[in-house]
Design a protein around this motif. Sequence first.
Motif, PDB file in Angstrom:
ATOM      1  N   ARG A  73       0.843  -1.210   0.000  1.00 44.56           N
ATOM      2  CA  ARG A  73       0.000   0.000   0.000  1.00 44.56           C
ATOM      3  C   ARG A  73       0.870   1.248   0.000  1.00 44.56           C
ATOM      4  O   ARG A  73       0.563   2.234  -0.676  1.00 44.56           O
ATOM      5  N   GLN A  74       1.957   1.194   0.734  1.00 45.88           N
ATOM      6  CA  GLN A  74       2.855   2.351   0.792  1.00 45.88           C
ATOM      7  C   GLN A  74       3.492   2.593  -0.577  1.00 45.88           C
ATOM      8  O   GLN A  74       3.624   3.731  -1.000  1.00 45.88           O
ATOM      9  N   GLN A  75       3.854   1.522  -1.246  1.00 45.95           N
ATOM     10  CA  GLN A  75       4.441   1.649  -2.583  1.00 45.95           C
ATOM     11  C   GLN A  75       3.430   2.269  -3.552  1.00 45.95           C
ATOM     12  O   GLN A  75       3.783   3.135  -4.358  1.00 45.95           O
ATOM     13  N   LYS A  76       2.173   1.856  -3.458  1.00 49.24           N
ATOM     14  CA  LYS A  76       1.123   2.426  -4.304  1.00 49.24           C
ATOM     15  C   LYS A  76       0.935   3.913  -3.988  1.00 49.24           C
ATOM     16  O   LYS A  76       0.753   4.733  -4.898  1.00 49.24           O
ATOM     17  N   PHE A  77       0.992   4.276  -2.706  1.00 52.58           N
ATOM     18  CA  PHE A  77       0.880   5.671  -2.284  1.00 52.58           C
ATOM     19  C   PHE A  77       2.025   6.496  -2.874  1.00 52.58           C
ATOM     20  O   PHE A  77       1.804   7.588  -3.407  1.00 52.58           O
ATOM     21  N   ILE A  78       3.236   5.957  -2.808  1.00 50.92           N
ATOM     22  CA  ILE A  78       4.404   6.637  -3.372  1.00 50.92           C
ATOM     23  C   ILE A  78       4.214   6.851  -4.877  1.00 50.92           C
ATOM     24  O   ILE A  78       4.478   7.939  -5.399  1.00 50.92           O
ATOM     25  N   GLN A  79       3.741   5.830  -5.568  1.00 51.14           N
ATOM     26  CA  GLN A  79       3.513   5.963  -7.012  1.00 51.14           C
ATOM     27  C   GLN A  79       2.469   7.045  -7.301  1.00 51.14           C
ATOM     28  O   GLN A  79       2.613   7.811  -8.251  1.00 51.14           O
ATOM     29  N   GLY A  80       1.437   7.109  -6.469  1.00 52.44           N
ATOM     30  CA  GLY A  80       0.411   8.136  -6.634  1.00 52.44           C
ATOM     31  C   GLY A  80       0.976   9.529  -6.435  1.00 52.44           C
ATOM     32  O   GLY A  80       0.659  10.461  -7.193  1.00 52.44           O
ATOM     33  N   LEU A  81       1.839   9.684  -5.427  1.00 47.70           N
ATOM     34  CA  LEU A  81       2.462  10.986  -5.184  1.00 47.70           C
ATOM     35  C   LEU A  81       3.404  11.370  -6.328  1.00 47.70           C
ATOM     36  O   LEU A  81       3.434  12.527  -6.757  1.00 47.70           O
ATOM     37  N   GLU A  82       4.169  10.401  -6.817  1.00 48.52           N
ATOM     38  CA  GLU A  82       5.083  10.687  -7.932  1.00 48.52           C
ATOM     39  C   GLU A  82       4.298  11.065  -9.185  1.00 48.52           C
ATOM     40  O   GLU A  82       4.699  11.977  -9.929  1.00 48.52           O
ATOM     41  N   ALA A  83       3.171  10.392  -9.421  1.00 53.20           N
ATOM     42  CA  ALA A  83       2.323  10.732 -10.572  1.00 53.20           C
ATOM     43  C   ALA A  83       1.752  12.142 -10.409  1.00 53.20           C
ATOM     44  O   ALA A  83       1.624  12.884 -11.394  1.00 53.20           O
ATOM     45  N   ALA A  84       1.442  12.529  -9.176  1.00 55.49           N
ATOM     46  CA  ALA A  84       0.934  13.878  -8.918  1.00 55.49           C
ATOM     47  C   ALA A  84       1.996  14.925  -9.257  1.00 55.49           C
ATOM     48  O   ALA A  84       1.675  15.978  -9.817  1.00 55.49           O
ATOM     49  N   LEU A  85       3.265  14.623  -8.956  1.00 54.63           N
ATOM     50  CA  LEU A  85       4.341  15.553  -9.326  1.00 54.63           C
ATOM     51  C   LEU A  85       4.445  15.704 -10.840  1.00 54.63           C
ATOM     52  O   LEU A  85       4.684  16.804 -11.347  1.00 54.63           O
ATOM     53  N   VAL A  86       4.225  14.623 -11.565  1.00 56.37           N
ATOM     54  CA  VAL A  86       4.235  14.694 -13.034  1.00 56.37           C
ATOM     55  C   VAL A  86       3.078  15.580 -13.513  1.00 56.37           C
ATOM     56  O   VAL A  86       3.252  16.412 -14.411  1.00 56.37           O
ATOM     57  N   ARG A  87       1.910  15.427 -12.887  1.00 54.69           N
ATOM     58  CA  ARG A  87       0.761  16.258 -13.273  1.00 54.69           C
ATOM     59  C   ARG A  87       1.037  17.730 -12.975  1.00 54.69           C
ATOM     60  O   ARG A  87       0.597  18.598 -13.724  1.00 54.69           O
ATOM     61  N   ILE A  88       1.777  17.999 -11.900  1.00 57.22           N
ATOM     62  CA  ILE A  88       2.146  19.391 -11.608  1.00 57.22           C
ATOM     63  C   ILE A  88       3.026  19.921 -12.738  1.00 57.22           C
ATOM     64  O   ILE A  88       2.815  21.027 -13.241  1.00 57.22           O
ATOM     65  N   GLU A  89       4.007  19.129 -13.146  1.00 53.95           N
ATOM     66  CA  GLU A  89       4.888  19.541 -14.246  1.00 53.95           C
ATOM     67  C   GLU A  89       4.090  19.804 -15.527  1.00 53.95           C
ATOM     68  O   GLU A  89       4.380  20.731 -16.270  1.00 53.95           O
ATOM     69  N   ASN A  90       3.080  18.962 -15.755  1.00 54.51           N
ATOM     70  CA  ASN A  90       2.248  19.098 -16.971  1.00 54.51           C
ATOM     71  C   ASN A  90       1.147  20.138 -16.804  1.00 54.51           C
ATOM     72  O   ASN A  90       0.375  20.358 -17.743  1.00 54.51           O
ATOM     73  N   LYS A  91       1.055  20.720 -15.608  1.00 52.00           N
ATOM     74  CA  LYS A  91       0.030  21.711 -15.274  1.00 52.00           C
ATOM     75  C   LYS A  91      -1.387  21.147 -15.400  1.00 52.00           C
ATOM     76  O   LYS A  91      -2.330  21.858 -15.716  1.00 52.00           O
ATOM     77  N   THR A  92      -1.518  19.841 -15.143  1.00 47.30           N
ATOM     78  CA  THR A  92      -2.837  19.206 -15.144  1.00 47.30           C
ATOM     79  C   THR A  92      -3.226  18.755 -13.734  1.00 47.30           C
ATOM     80  O   THR A  92      -4.264  18.116 -13.562  1.00 47.30           O
ATOM     81  N   TYR A  93      -2.417  19.115 -12.761  1.00 44.94           N
ATOM     82  CA  TYR A  93      -2.669  18.700 -11.374  1.00 44.94           C
ATOM     83  C   TYR A  93      -3.930  19.368 -10.844  1.00 44.94           C
ATOM     84  O   TYR A  93      -4.190  20.547 -11.109  1.00 44.94           O
ATOM     85  N   GLY A  94      -4.714  18.594 -10.102  1.00 50.96           N
ATOM     86  CA  GLY A  94      -5.888  19.152  -9.442  1.00 50.96           C
ATOM     87  C   GLY A  94      -7.123  19.215 -10.314  1.00 50.96           C
ATOM     88  O   GLY A  94      -8.117  19.812  -9.932  1.00 50.96           O
ATOM     89  N   ILE A  95      -7.057  18.580 -11.473  1.00 51.46           N
ATOM     90  CA  ILE A  95      -8.195  18.573 -12.385  1.00 51.46           C
ATOM     91  C   ILE A  95      -8.827  17.184 -12.336  1.00 51.46           C
ATOM     92  O   ILE A  95      -8.155  16.173 -12.552  1.00 51.46           O
ATOM     93  N   ASP A  96     -10.130  17.145 -12.036  1.00 56.17           N
ATOM     94  CA  ASP A  96     -10.864  15.877 -11.965  1.00 56.17           C
ATOM     95  C   ASP A  96     -10.762  15.190 -13.322  1.00 56.17           C
ATOM     96  O   ASP A  96     -11.093  15.760 -14.351  1.00 56.17           O
ATOM     97  N   ARG A  97     -10.300  13.931 -13.320  1.00 57.19           N
ATOM     98  CA  ARG A  97     -10.064  13.242 -14.592  1.00 57.19           C
ATOM     99  C   ARG A  97     -11.341  12.799 -15.279  1.00 57.19           C
ATOM    100  O   ARG A  97     -11.303  12.399 -16.446  1.00 57.19           O
ATOM    101  N   ILE A  98     -12.489  12.887 -14.601  1.00 57.60           N
ATOM    102  CA  ILE A  98     -13.757  12.538 -15.238  1.00 57.60           C
ATOM    103  C   ILE A  98     -14.492  13.788 -15.717  1.00 57.60           C
ATOM    104  O   ILE A  98     -14.912  13.868 -16.870  1.00 57.60           O
ATOM    105  N   THR A  99     -14.618  14.776 -14.827  1.00 58.94           N
ATOM    106  CA  THR A  99     -15.427  15.961 -15.158  1.00 58.94           C
ATOM    107  C   THR A  99     -14.611  17.121 -15.717  1.00 58.94           C
ATOM    108  O   THR A  99     -15.173  18.017 -16.350  1.00 58.94           O
ATOM    109  N   GLY A 100     -13.314  17.131 -15.461  1.00 60.56           N
ATOM    110  CA  GLY A 100     -12.487  18.249 -15.908  1.00 60.56           C
ATOM    111  C   GLY A 100     -12.569  19.456 -14.993  1.00 60.56           C
ATOM    112  O   GLY A 100     -11.943  20.472 -15.244  1.00 60.56           O
ATOM    113  N   GLU A 101     -13.337  19.338 -13.900  1.00 62.34           N
ATOM    114  CA  GLU A 101     -13.452  20.435 -12.935  1.00 62.34           C
ATOM    115  C   GLU A 101     -12.258  20.420 -11.990  1.00 62.34           C
ATOM    116  O   GLU A 101     -11.598  19.397 -11.820  1.00 62.34           O
TER     117      GLU A 101
END
Length: 127
Positions: A73-101
């Motif tokens: 579970r911790q490894q999955k959490f780490i992967q989720g956090l690392e993916a969030a950093l990628v989304r920050i770089e792509n400026k897509t962080y914080g956007i709901d992946r279903i609704t776009g809100e």
Amino acid sequence: MADKTRYSDEELEEFRVIIKEKLELAYRDYNEMMRQLMNADGNDVEDTSPAYNVLEEGSATQSKEQLVQMAGRQQKFIQGLEAALVRIENKTYGIDRITGELIPKERLRAVPHATLTVASKNARKKY
């Protein structure tokens, strides 16, 4: 004023700091779990007391299984956090992946790797 479609660079930087702090703690916890699994600390009685070892074998196996699950579970959490950093770089962080809100800041502060608003997450559970 139109609805925002993404968080500002300043807001993304705030989230980056939060995520990096959580990532540092997550790696530390994960590494500690792995040390325990590998018996790196060597404080047990594994090779000194066969009778004690037999009595504790079941308990030790269960503890190791729990530790393996927690490490997974911790490894999955780490992967989720690392993916969030990628989304920050792509400026897509914080956007709901279903609704776009935008996902509310409060949710992102509590669950920085979130990719869904609470409403989207609850709607998904129903199906």
